[in-house]
Design a protein around this motif. Sequence first.
Motif, PDB file in Angstrom:
ATOM      1  N   PHE A 128       0.826  -1.176   0.000  1.00 44.65           N
ATOM      2  CA  PHE A 128       0.000   0.000   0.000  1.00 44.65           C
ATOM      3  C   PHE A 128       0.869   1.237   0.000  1.00 44.65           C
ATOM      4  O   PHE A 128       0.465   2.294   0.437  1.00 44.65           O
ATOM      5  CB  PHE A 128      -0.915   0.000   1.207  1.00 44.65           C
ATOM      6  N   CYS A 145     -11.836   2.105   0.565  1.00 48.19           N
ATOM      7  CA  CYS A 145     -11.648   3.301   1.381  1.00 48.19           C
ATOM      8  C   CYS A 145     -12.645   4.376   0.978  1.00 48.19           C
ATOM      9  O   CYS A 145     -13.288   4.992   1.823  1.00 48.19           O
ATOM     10  CB  CYS A 145     -10.210   3.787   1.188  1.00 48.19           C
ATOM     11  N   LEU A 146     -12.797   4.567  -0.303  1.00 53.04           N
ATOM     12  CA  LEU A 146     -13.719   5.581  -0.809  1.00 53.04           C
ATOM     13  C   LEU A 146     -15.138   5.312  -0.370  1.00 53.04           C
ATOM     14  O   LEU A 146     -15.884   6.228  -0.024  1.00 53.04           O
ATOM     15  CB  LEU A 146     -13.684   5.589  -2.332  1.00 53.04           C
ATOM     16  N   SER A 147     -15.524   4.053  -0.378  1.00 52.60           N
ATOM     17  CA  SER A 147     -16.914   3.743  -0.072  1.00 52.60           C
ATOM     18  C   SER A 147     -17.240   4.122   1.363  1.00 52.60           C
ATOM     19  O   SER A 147     -18.397   4.288   1.721  1.00 52.60           O
ATOM     20  CB  SER A 147     -17.199   2.267  -0.305  1.00 52.60           C
ATOM     21  N   LYS A 148     -16.210   4.264   2.175  1.00 53.89           N
ATOM     22  CA  LYS A 148     -16.466   4.715   3.530  1.00 53.89           C
ATOM     23  C   LYS A 148     -16.630   6.226   3.596  1.00 53.89           C
ATOM     24  O   LYS A 148     -17.193   6.750   4.541  1.00 53.89           O
ATOM     25  CB  LYS A 148     -15.312   4.302   4.448  1.00 53.89           C
ATOM     26  N   LEU A 149     -16.089   6.906   2.621  1.00 54.24           N
ATOM     27  CA  LEU A 149     -16.099   8.363   2.672  1.00 54.24           C
ATOM     28  C   LEU A 149     -17.322   8.964   1.999  1.00 54.24           C
ATOM     29  O   LEU A 149     -17.576  10.145   2.086  1.00 54.24           O
ATOM     30  CB  LEU A 149     -14.854   8.936   1.987  1.00 54.24           C
ATOM     31  N   THR A 150     -18.080   8.151   1.301  1.00 56.11           N
ATOM     32  CA  THR A 150     -19.178   8.707   0.538  1.00 56.11           C
ATOM     33  C   THR A 150     -20.409   7.862   0.782  1.00 56.11           C
ATOM     34  O   THR A 150     -20.322   6.763   1.270  1.00 56.11           O
ATOM     35  CB  THR A 150     -18.867   8.643  -0.962  1.00 56.11           C
ATOM     36  N   LYS A 151     -21.511   8.423   0.455  1.00 55.27           N
ATOM     37  CA  LYS A 151     -22.651   7.526   0.352  1.00 55.27           C
ATOM     38  C   LYS A 151     -23.491   7.954  -0.821  1.00 55.27           C
ATOM     39  O   LYS A 151     -24.350   8.801  -0.724  1.00 55.27           O
ATOM     40  CB  LYS A 151     -23.469   7.493   1.641  1.00 55.27           C
ATOM     41  N   GLU A 165      -8.839  -1.763  -5.710  1.00 54.16           N
ATOM     42  CA  GLU A 165      -9.869  -2.277  -4.815  1.00 54.16           C
ATOM     43  C   GLU A 165      -9.746  -1.659  -3.434  1.00 54.16           C
ATOM     44  O   GLU A 165     -10.743  -1.308  -2.808  1.00 54.16           O
ATOM     45  CB  GLU A 165      -9.774  -3.797  -4.711  1.00 54.16           C
ATOM     46  N   LEU A 202      -7.922  10.431  -8.745  1.00 57.67           N
ATOM     47  CA  LEU A 202      -9.193  10.514  -8.031  1.00 57.67           C
ATOM     48  C   LEU A 202      -9.807  11.904  -8.106  1.00 57.67           C
ATOM     49  O   LEU A 202     -10.989  12.077  -7.813  1.00 57.67           O
ATOM     50  CB  LEU A 202      -8.990  10.138  -6.565  1.00 57.67           C
ATOM     51  N   ARG A 234     -13.240   8.898 -11.449  1.00 59.15           N
ATOM     52  CA  ARG A 234     -13.907   8.277 -10.297  1.00 59.15           C
ATOM     53  C   ARG A 234     -15.109   7.463 -10.754  1.00 59.15           C
ATOM     54  O   ARG A 234     -15.367   6.378 -10.242  1.00 59.15           O
ATOM     55  CB  ARG A 234     -14.354   9.351  -9.301  1.00 59.15           C
ATOM     56  N   GLN A 276     -17.264  -5.407 -11.767  1.00 58.43           N
ATOM     57  CA  GLN A 276     -16.128  -6.339 -11.708  1.00 58.43           C
ATOM     58  C   GLN A 276     -15.255  -6.318 -12.966  1.00 58.43           C
ATOM     59  O   GLN A 276     -14.113  -5.978 -12.908  1.00 58.43           O
ATOM     60  CB  GLN A 276     -16.582  -7.778 -11.440  1.00 58.43           C
ATOM     61  N   ASN A 331     -25.070   5.537  -2.562  1.00 55.14           N
ATOM     62  CA  ASN A 331     -26.256   4.690  -2.549  1.00 55.14           C
ATOM     63  C   ASN A 331     -26.848   4.716  -1.149  1.00 55.14           C
ATOM     64  O   ASN A 331     -26.705   3.758  -0.421  1.00 55.14           O
ATOM     65  CB  ASN A 331     -25.983   3.224  -2.874  1.00 55.14           C
ATOM     66  N   PHE A 363      -3.948  10.336  -6.252  1.00 49.31           N
ATOM     67  CA  PHE A 363      -4.926  11.376  -5.949  1.00 49.31           C
ATOM     68  C   PHE A 363      -5.270  12.205  -7.163  1.00 49.31           C
ATOM     69  O   PHE A 363      -6.395  12.686  -7.277  1.00 49.31           O
ATOM     70  CB  PHE A 363      -4.442  12.267  -4.815  1.00 49.31           C
ATOM     71  N   THR A 402     -13.714  13.645 -11.987  1.00 48.63           N
ATOM     72  CA  THR A 402     -15.011  12.977 -11.857  1.00 48.63           C
ATOM     73  C   THR A 402     -15.145  11.784 -12.793  1.00 48.63           C
ATOM     74  O   THR A 402     -15.632  10.723 -12.400  1.00 48.63           O
ATOM     75  CB  THR A 402     -16.154  13.960 -12.154  1.00 48.63           C
TER      76      THR A 402
END
Lengths: 218, 218
Positions: A128, A207-213, A202, A139, A145, A155, A215, A136, A142
């Motif tokens: 990592f 990590c990103l999925s924790k920072l955004t919502k 992945e 990222l 991302r 997938q 859905n 970054f 848009t």
Amino acid sequence: MAYKILVVDDDRELRETMSEILVDAGFVIATASSGEEALTVLKGQNFDVVLLDMIMPGLGGQEILPLLKRQAPRARVIMITAFATVENAVAAMRRGADDYLTKPFKVDELLTAVRRSLEEARLLDCGFQIEMDSTFSCLSNTIRRDILKLIDREQRLRFMDIARHLGIEDHTKMNFHLKLLRNADLVGQDENKYYILTPQGERIMACLSKLTKDNPPQ
Amino acid sequence: MAYKILVVDDDRELRETMSEILVDAGFVIATASSGEEALTVLKGQNFDVVLLDMIMPGLGGQEILPLLKRQAPRARVIMITAFATVENAVAAMRRGADDYLTKPFKVDELLTAVRRSLEEARLLDCGFQIEMDSTFSCLSNTIRRDILKLIDREQRLRFMDIARHLGIEDHTKMNFHLKLLRNADLVGQDENKYYILTPQGERIMACLSKLTKDNPPQ
DNA sequence: CCTGCCTGTGAAGAATCCTTCACCTTTTCC
DNA sequence: GGAAAAGGTGAAGGATTCTTCACAGGCAGG
């Protein structure tokens, strides 16, 4: 490069026993006899693992755990207690402890827990060693991302699938962004040229999925 | 917007009891009688909480937990078992469960655990509705990341301190980057014009510190 | 008051990033 | 085989981002 461990316990004898065991095993040890002292010691240096007694006069393990995690987020914390119940254990883990040891413990149990924590830390860190700039700056766009999100969801996709999904009619534009993503090692291609996320990609998406919502639960 | 919960248990009776309790409490419930079925159900929709029995024929809770977390990283998982030992509980938490319930449990315990999980998920998510473009384009620049790191370490700094620390002799350049950081709401100024991290900035730095290791254990 | 330092602004040019266009090779399918 | 679609390259120009420079208000101390 020996690993550094901080032993926090108000019981002097136990502290010294643990230190001895760990020193023999080749670790570098510091000790603290209270939660307050532990925080001071942590200011000065970085530790890989903290062994933390739950029950101490003054600030107990439960109370300093969050402070400690804030002070040294990278340190692995192993809680130690004589008072082992399922509830206590779950509570400690929920607060951010990484492992949980019940007194009295065998020498092997201690060493196993420490080594396992180190191993987990290594797994977390390692591989990592991100190239931050490229990652970054990838990222920051848009379109890129969106590409990542799409591949993460589906997938494996091929070039034109991505373009159509995102409504990008100019494929050379897609290509430009895909190349950047490939260079940053966030996406790759499998043997059939399907675009897939790399392991790095992945992790970033996790990590990103924790920072955004995006859905939100409907 | 009711929260959606997936109940996974091979014991039909218990499954129905839990469903009933949760439906009465106003949640939307789906059930699965095996780990495999749970994964299929998860493909179709998003759940906020998964109640997962540890011991099931076929894939047990322990085995599907990592698969489930991969499939639905945002779902909170509460493990359920009749076979409660400290070791089991710790093992489950280490694998990524968010809470742990022992059978038999009271109605209240179940509801408390579910509500607490939801609350935690809300805390995690919320307030974190990042303006992604500005945030990531801020992070894509080395100077700005250095500024963030510096402020994170020193807590509060004034303009010229930052410039000198980073060896930036042109203060207007600094200003340019600081303005971007302020616009992205990652840094702010306190009443004395000291530069500090905003709550957002702190969260980002906490996240970043997991992704990098610039202070490797010596 | 004046001098020096801190903090900040606006604008011009350099550097970088993004888009578009022209063109090419490979694969797929009739 | 040949046409259409997929997948890719390089270069030119527009759009952003970054750096630099000229300038200015605010505030301390002599």
